[in-house]
Motif scaffolding. Sequence first.
Motif, PDB file in Angstrom:
ATOM      1  N   MET A   1     -10.576  -8.868 -11.147  1.00  0.00           N
ATOM      2  CA  MET A   1      -9.186  -9.253 -11.368  1.00  0.00           C
ATOM      3  C   MET A   1      -8.589  -9.751 -10.059  1.00  0.00           C
ATOM      4  SD  MET A   1      -6.071  -6.985 -12.938  1.00  0.00           S
ATOM      5  CE  MET A   1      -6.367  -5.639 -11.804  1.00  0.00           C
ATOM      6  N   GLU A   2      -7.983 -10.927 -10.093  1.00  0.00           N
ATOM      7  CA  GLU A   2      -7.355 -11.506  -8.913  1.00  0.00           C
ATOM      8  C   GLU A   2      -5.968 -10.895  -8.729  1.00  0.00           C
ATOM      9  OE1 GLU A   2      -8.056 -14.235  -5.745  1.00  0.00           O
ATOM     10  OE2 GLU A   2      -9.318 -13.721  -7.455  1.00  0.00           O
ATOM     11  N   LEU A   3      -5.652 -10.481  -7.485  1.00  0.00           N
ATOM     12  CA  LEU A   3      -4.365  -9.877  -7.187  1.00  0.00           C
ATOM     13  C   LEU A   3      -3.566 -10.752  -6.239  1.00  0.00           C
ATOM     14  CD1 LEU A   3      -5.476  -6.170  -6.597  1.00  0.00           C
ATOM     15  CD2 LEU A   3      -4.686  -7.211  -8.721  1.00  0.00           C
ATOM     16  N   ALA A   4      -2.262 -10.524  -6.211  1.00  0.00           N
ATOM     17  CA  ALA A   4      -1.388 -11.281  -5.315  1.00  0.00           C
ATOM     18  C   ALA A   4      -1.700 -10.954  -3.867  1.00  0.00           C
ATOM     19  CB  ALA A   4       0.071 -10.966  -5.634  1.00  0.00           C
ATOM     20  N   THR A   5      -1.601 -11.945  -2.979  1.00  0.00           N
ATOM     21  CA  THR A   5      -1.880 -11.743  -1.549  1.00  0.00           C
ATOM     22  C   THR A   5      -0.605 -11.663  -0.725  1.00  0.00           C
ATOM     23  OG1 THR A   5      -2.063 -14.136  -1.221  1.00  0.00           O
ATOM     24  CG2 THR A   5      -4.086 -12.932  -1.723  1.00  0.00           C
ATOM     25  N   THR A   6       0.532 -11.649  -1.382  1.00  0.00           N
ATOM     26  CA  THR A   6       1.809 -11.602  -0.670  1.00  0.00           C
ATOM     27  C   THR A   6       1.942 -10.305   0.121  1.00  0.00           C
ATOM     28  OG1 THR A   6       2.812 -12.855  -2.481  1.00  0.00           O
ATOM     29  CG2 THR A   6       4.308 -11.770  -0.929  1.00  0.00           C
ATOM     30  N   LEU A   7       2.335 -10.426   1.377  1.00  0.00           N
ATOM     31  CA  LEU A   7       2.572  -9.245   2.207  1.00  0.00           C
ATOM     32  C   LEU A   7       3.990  -8.751   1.941  1.00  0.00           C
ATOM     33  CD1 LEU A   7       1.002 -10.382   5.601  1.00  0.00           C
ATOM     34  CD2 LEU A   7      -0.103  -9.376   3.604  1.00  0.00           C
ATOM     35  N   LYS A   8       4.103  -7.642   1.247  1.00  0.00           N
ATOM     36  CA  LYS A   8       5.417  -7.107   0.920  1.00  0.00           C
ATOM     37  C   LYS A   8       5.396  -5.591   1.035  1.00  0.00           C
ATOM     38  CE  LYS A   8       4.506  -6.914  -4.085  1.00  0.00           C
ATOM     39  NZ  LYS A   8       4.973  -7.330  -5.423  1.00  0.00           N
ATOM     40  N   SER A   9       6.554  -5.032   1.237  1.00  0.00           N
ATOM     41  CA  SER A   9       6.687  -3.605   1.486  1.00  0.00           C
ATOM     42  C   SER A   9       6.311  -2.782   0.254  1.00  0.00           C
ATOM     43  CB  SER A   9       8.132  -3.284   1.897  1.00  0.00           C
ATOM     44  OG  SER A   9       8.301  -1.901   2.086  1.00  0.00           O
ATOM     45  N   GLN A  10       5.421  -1.802   0.473  1.00  0.00           N
ATOM     46  CA  GLN A  10       5.036  -0.865  -0.578  1.00  0.00           C
ATOM     47  C   GLN A  10       4.893   0.523   0.053  1.00  0.00           C
ATOM     48  OE1 GLN A  10       2.042  -2.321  -3.540  1.00  0.00           O
ATOM     49  NE2 GLN A  10       1.721  -3.951  -2.043  1.00  0.00           N
ATOM     50  N   THR A  11       5.228   1.538  -0.693  1.00  0.00           N
ATOM     51  CA  THR A  11       5.150   2.905  -0.191  1.00  0.00           C
ATOM     52  C   THR A  11       3.737   3.450  -0.353  1.00  0.00           C
ATOM     53  OG1 THR A  11       7.462   3.326  -0.739  1.00  0.00           O
ATOM     54  CG2 THR A  11       6.066   5.251  -0.375  1.00  0.00           C
ATOM     55  N   VAL A  12       3.197   3.975   0.718  1.00  0.00           N
ATOM     56  CA  VAL A  12       1.862   4.570   0.674  1.00  0.00           C
ATOM     57  C   VAL A  12       1.925   5.872  -0.117  1.00  0.00           C
ATOM     58  CG1 VAL A  12       0.028   5.609   2.060  1.00  0.00           C
ATOM     59  CG2 VAL A  12       1.174   3.540   2.860  1.00  0.00           C
ATOM     60  N   GLN A  13       0.980   6.056  -1.027  1.00  0.00           N
ATOM     61  CA  GLN A  13       0.900   7.298  -1.797  1.00  0.00           C
ATOM     62  C   GLN A  13       0.055   8.303  -1.010  1.00  0.00           C
ATOM     63  OE1 GLN A  13       2.564   7.714  -4.714  1.00  0.00           O
ATOM     64  NE2 GLN A  13       3.408   5.676  -4.397  1.00  0.00           N
ATOM     65  N   ASN A  14       0.695   9.284  -0.398  1.00  0.00           N
ATOM     66  CA  ASN A  14      -0.010  10.204   0.483  1.00  0.00           C
ATOM     67  C   ASN A  14      -1.031  11.076  -0.242  1.00  0.00           C
ATOM     68  OD1 ASN A  14       1.342   9.215   2.643  1.00  0.00           O
ATOM     69  ND2 ASN A  14       2.599  11.019   3.024  1.00  0.00           N
ATOM     70  N   GLN A  15      -0.967  11.109  -1.581  1.00  0.00           N
ATOM     71  CA  GLN A  15      -1.946  11.917  -2.310  1.00  0.00           C
ATOM     72  C   GLN A  15      -3.377  11.456  -2.045  1.00  0.00           C
ATOM     73  OE1 GLN A  15       0.746  10.427  -3.613  1.00  0.00           O
ATOM     74  NE2 GLN A  15       1.619  11.559  -5.358  1.00  0.00           N
ATOM     75  N   VAL A  16      -3.549  10.208  -1.650  1.00  0.00           N
ATOM     76  CA  VAL A  16      -4.896   9.702  -1.388  1.00  0.00           C
ATOM     77  C   VAL A  16      -5.551  10.455  -0.243  1.00  0.00           C
ATOM     78  CG1 VAL A  16      -4.264   7.897   0.278  1.00  0.00           C
ATOM     79  CG2 VAL A  16      -6.234   7.566  -1.228  1.00  0.00           C
ATOM     80  N   ARG A  17      -4.758  11.084   0.615  1.00  0.00           N
ATOM     81  CA  ARG A  17      -5.307  11.854   1.747  1.00  0.00           C
ATOM     82  C   ARG A  17      -5.822  13.223   1.323  1.00  0.00           C
ATOM     83  NH1 ARG A  17      -5.331   7.025   3.565  1.00  0.00           N
ATOM     84  NH2 ARG A  17      -3.404   6.250   4.492  1.00  0.00           N
ATOM     85  N   GLU A  18      -5.652  13.570   0.045  1.00  0.00           N
ATOM     86  CA  GLU A  18      -6.072  14.882  -0.436  1.00  0.00           C
ATOM     87  C   GLU A  18      -7.239  14.822  -1.418  1.00  0.00           C
ATOM     88  OE1 GLU A  18      -4.837  17.646   0.687  1.00  0.00           O
ATOM     89  OE2 GLU A  18      -3.167  16.808   1.836  1.00  0.00           O
ATOM     90  N   VAL A  19      -7.537  13.646  -1.974  1.00  0.00           N
ATOM     91  CA  VAL A  19      -8.550  13.590  -3.024  1.00  0.00           C
ATOM     92  C   VAL A  19      -9.949  13.777  -2.453  1.00  0.00           C
ATOM     93  CG1 VAL A  19      -7.139  12.090  -4.459  1.00  0.00           C
ATOM     94  CG2 VAL A  19      -8.817  11.086  -2.904  1.00  0.00           C
ATOM     95  N   GLY A  20     -10.841  14.219  -3.327  1.00  0.00           N
ATOM     96  CA  GLY A  20     -12.243  14.341  -2.959  1.00  0.00           C
ATOM     97  C   GLY A  20     -12.994  13.060  -3.272  1.00  0.00           C
ATOM     98  N   ILE A  21     -14.317  13.139  -3.260  1.00  0.00           N
ATOM     99  CA  ILE A  21     -15.152  11.957  -3.484  1.00  0.00           C
ATOM    100  C   ILE A  21     -15.659  11.931  -4.926  1.00  0.00           C
ATOM    101  CG2 ILE A  21     -15.909  11.997  -1.082  1.00  0.00           C
ATOM    102  CD1 ILE A  21     -18.662  13.035  -2.146  1.00  0.00           C
ATOM    103  N   ASN A  22     -16.173  10.787  -5.307  1.00  0.00           N
ATOM    104  CA  ASN A  22     -16.997  10.700  -6.502  1.00  0.00           C
ATOM    105  C   ASN A  22     -18.445  10.836  -6.027  1.00  0.00           C
ATOM    106  OD1 ASN A  22     -18.481  10.101  -8.765  1.00  0.00           O
ATOM    107  ND2 ASN A  22     -17.357   8.240  -9.290  1.00  0.00           N
ATOM    108  N   PRO A  23     -19.097  11.982  -6.279  1.00  0.00           N
ATOM    109  CA  PRO A  23     -20.442  12.189  -5.756  1.00  0.00           C
ATOM    110  C   PRO A  23     -21.522  11.404  -6.489  1.00  0.00           C
ATOM    111  CG  PRO A  23     -19.816  14.053  -7.110  1.00  0.00           C
ATOM    112  CD  PRO A  23     -18.609  13.151  -7.030  1.00  0.00           C
ATOM    113  N   ASN A  24     -21.150  10.724  -7.565  1.00  0.00           N
ATOM    114  CA  ASN A  24     -22.141   9.963  -8.331  1.00  0.00           C
ATOM    115  C   ASN A  24     -22.362   8.565  -7.743  1.00  0.00           C
ATOM    116  OD1 ASN A  24     -22.808  11.974 -10.229  1.00  0.00           O
ATOM    117  ND2 ASN A  24     -20.928  11.549 -11.361  1.00  0.00           N
ATOM    118  N   HIS A  25     -22.632   8.557  -6.453  1.00  0.00           N
ATOM    119  CA  HIS A  25     -22.979   7.350  -5.707  1.00  0.00           C
ATOM    120  C   HIS A  25     -23.987   7.751  -4.633  1.00  0.00           C
ATOM    121  CE1 HIS A  25     -19.857   4.584  -7.281  1.00  0.00           C
ATOM    122  NE2 HIS A  25     -19.103   5.672  -7.359  1.00  0.00           N
ATOM    123  N   TRP A  26     -24.682   6.755  -4.075  1.00  0.00           N
ATOM    124  CA  TRP A  26     -25.602   7.000  -2.967  1.00  0.00           C
ATOM    125  C   TRP A  26     -24.829   6.984  -1.651  1.00  0.00           C
ATOM    126  CZ3 TRP A  26     -30.487   8.553  -3.676  1.00  0.00           C
ATOM    127  CH2 TRP A  26     -31.102   8.293  -4.908  1.00  0.00           C
TER     128      TRP A  26
END
Length: 384
Positions: A1-26
């Motif tokens: 899926m193609e996404l917009a490349t415009t540089l615009k202000s968005q709030t970082v979701q800090n929850q990403v700093r707490e998630v674990g991994i998907n171990p079903n990868h090499w």
Amino acid sequence: MELATTLKSQTVQNQVREVGINPNHWYGVGWADRLRAGEIMPVVIWQQPIAVYRDETGELHALEDVCPHKGIALHKGQVQGRYLACGYHGWEFDGSGQCVSIPYLPPEQKLPCAKARSFAIVEKYNVIWIFPGDPEEAANRPLLDMPEFGDPEWLMVQVNACFKAHFSMCSENSMDVFHGYLHRNLQGWFDPVLLSLRETEATVCTEYKVSYKSRMAKFLGLTDKGNEVTTRVVLTDYRYPNFYSSLEGVSSLYLMRLPVSPTESRSCALFFFKIPLPKWLLKPLKPILSILLGRFFLTKFLVQDIEMVESEQQSYLANPHRRYVEINPAIIAVQRLIIRQYEQFVQKSSQPKNNANGNSKESVPLSKGMASGQAELTKETSIG
């Protein structure tokens, strides 16, 4: 899926700093040529300790780094033939984790039911790869493809790194070409422009236009003249959990990310360069050029990245509720992918699996890190 490349202000979701991994990868855990027959290497994949050993035949094995007898770390033991012996009582385990011998038991006595968890393991491109998730999924997950490996036209450089930071921050650093400002004193790239951004279920791909002007850029074939500015297109591709980038057939990077814990990440990377030298001259120079480029060029960039990413981690730990602003849509897409992969694993692992007899069996156990940190990111509006 193609996404917009415009540089615009968005709030970082800090929850990403707490998630674990998907171990079903090499996951790449180290260099294959540095583990010789009879040696053991301890590794950790997202708080899961694993003992990797090479038996007397040269075959690799990966067992949970915990003896099922007394809980001793198996990497403290010894390789005996094709088996791994615990250093405490000498119990021996085969590559599948099954106890095959206890030295103080008579030969005719039946062994107790003791088995260490084993993990799928392969070596390719001089990298040791471990699949920490459901072993039945391993065959369906391809390794990174590295066509440059072994090609005499390419110069290969190996680089290791350790970040005291969550893997999401490290992955964002790899995908964020705008941070060339950090490396300005190293004659790095400048004036980046985001040209395209694409997202799939397991990847985020970008194209940036960047500029170079330096003697080192000329040596690496990035520009024709060291005193003139040359623009190139760099491709970055986050193929969860690893990273690939290329620069118009001049250089390529394959980065194997190893999440260790919520505050530690490691990586082993393979850089490939097409040095503009005749083949007869390049071949004998490859060993020394590989050392020089790794130690005096690439490592300098890496040291600067580590300092910034670790500072980001420390600020987050000091105040996890502080809000941050991001304008690069590629970073928001990377965060979305990391959370999506984790949530897919959590959802799948919570569903019972049926065996051939129709009886349910336990799903892959979740570590503390894997089982915590559910989060959501609002999906960016697509274009086209």
